[in-house]
Design a protein around this motif. Structure first.
Motif, PDB file in Angstrom:
ATOM      1  N   ALA A  29     -48.202  24.079   3.803  1.00 58.91           N
ATOM      2  CA  ALA A  29     -47.465  23.349   3.766  1.00 58.91           C
ATOM      3  C   ALA A  29     -46.637  24.537   5.498  1.00 58.91           C
ATOM      4  O   ALA A  29     -45.665  23.673   6.635  1.00 58.91           O
ATOM      5  N   ALA A  30     -46.653  25.372   5.427  1.00 59.09           N
ATOM      6  CA  ALA A  30     -46.455  26.146   6.057  1.00 59.09           C
ATOM      7  C   ALA A  30     -46.587  26.270   7.613  1.00 59.09           C
ATOM      8  O   ALA A  30     -46.395  26.303   8.442  1.00 59.09           O
ATOM      9  N   ALA A  31     -47.598  26.142   7.109  1.00 53.76           N
ATOM     10  CA  ALA A  31     -49.453  25.837   8.485  1.00 53.76           C
ATOM     11  C   ALA A  31     -49.001  24.540   9.359  1.00 53.76           C
ATOM     12  O   ALA A  31     -48.766  24.497   9.998  1.00 53.76           O
ATOM     13  N   ALA A  32     -48.637  23.842   8.392  1.00 52.82           N
ATOM     14  CA  ALA A  32     -48.707  22.641   8.263  1.00 52.82           C
ATOM     15  C   ALA A  32     -47.131  22.226   9.515  1.00 52.82           C
ATOM     16  O   ALA A  32     -46.914  21.788  10.233  1.00 52.82           O
ATOM     17  N   ALA A  33     -45.822  22.826   9.148  1.00 52.29           N
ATOM     18  CA  ALA A  33     -45.400  22.608   9.565  1.00 52.29           C
ATOM     19  C   ALA A  33     -44.725  24.037  10.951  1.00 52.29           C
ATOM     20  O   ALA A  33     -44.563  22.875  12.495  1.00 52.29           O
ATOM     21  N   VAL A  34     -45.494  25.152  11.318  1.00 56.89           N
ATOM     22  CA  VAL A  34     -45.521  25.099  12.493  1.00 56.89           C
ATOM     23  C   VAL A  34     -46.977  25.127  13.402  1.00 56.89           C
ATOM     24  O   VAL A  34     -46.407  24.751  14.575  1.00 56.89           O
ATOM     25  N   ALA A  35     -47.131  24.329  13.359  1.00 55.50           N
ATOM     26  CA  ALA A  35     -48.427  23.298  13.727  1.00 55.50           C
ATOM     27  C   ALA A  35     -47.967  22.412  14.373  1.00 55.50           C
ATOM     28  O   ALA A  35     -48.023  21.382  15.267  1.00 55.50           O
ATOM     29  N   SER A  36     -46.761  21.730  14.120  1.00 57.53           N
ATOM     30  CA  SER A  36     -45.937  20.650  14.063  1.00 57.53           C
ATOM     31  C   SER A  36     -45.095  20.741  14.892  1.00 57.53           C
ATOM     32  O   SER A  36     -44.537  19.316  15.899  1.00 57.53           O
ATOM     33  N   VAL A  37     -44.512  21.986  15.473  1.00 58.62           N
ATOM     34  CA  VAL A  37     -44.001  21.821  16.430  1.00 58.62           C
ATOM     35  C   VAL A  37     -44.002  22.299  17.786  1.00 58.62           C
ATOM     36  O   VAL A  37     -44.978  22.829  18.452  1.00 58.62           O
ATOM     37  N   PRO A  38     -43.459  21.137  18.786  1.00 59.25           N
ATOM     38  CA  PRO A  38     -44.583  21.264  20.086  1.00 59.25           C
ATOM     39  C   PRO A  38     -43.715  22.349  20.667  1.00 59.25           C
ATOM     40  O   PRO A  38     -43.151  23.109  20.883  1.00 59.25           O
TER      41      PRO A  38
END
Length: 78
Positions: A29-38
């Motif tokens: 979930a943390a990796a997905a959150a970081v990846a979603s930040v432009p």
């Protein structure tokens, strides 16, 4: 089943396997959150330290002279 019962702590309700499973889910979930930040590049700004930060700060005080004398740096002078 007995091994799971031994590793489970009383009162927490979270065994070793459940802990690592939850840890893996949290990491994903943390990796997905970081990846979603432009990632937008920002313009770099130069830092001007001014006159106060460009002056020499070294001062040969009595303490510094005593340090050199104690460690024998005076004998290295030619």
């Amino acid at each position: 089943m007995r091994q799971d019962d031994d590793t489970r702590k009383v009162g927490t309700g979270l065994g070793r396997r459940q802990f690592f499973r939850a840890l893996g889910g949290g990491t994903a979930a943390a990796a997905a959150a970081v990846a979603s930040v432009p990632l937008t590049p920002t313009e770099a700004k130069a830092y001007d330290p001014g006159n106060a930060e460009t002056r020499s700060r070294y001062r040969e005080t009595d303490h510094v002279k005593a340090f050199y004398r104690t460690n024998g740096y005076e004998t290295l002078k030619k």
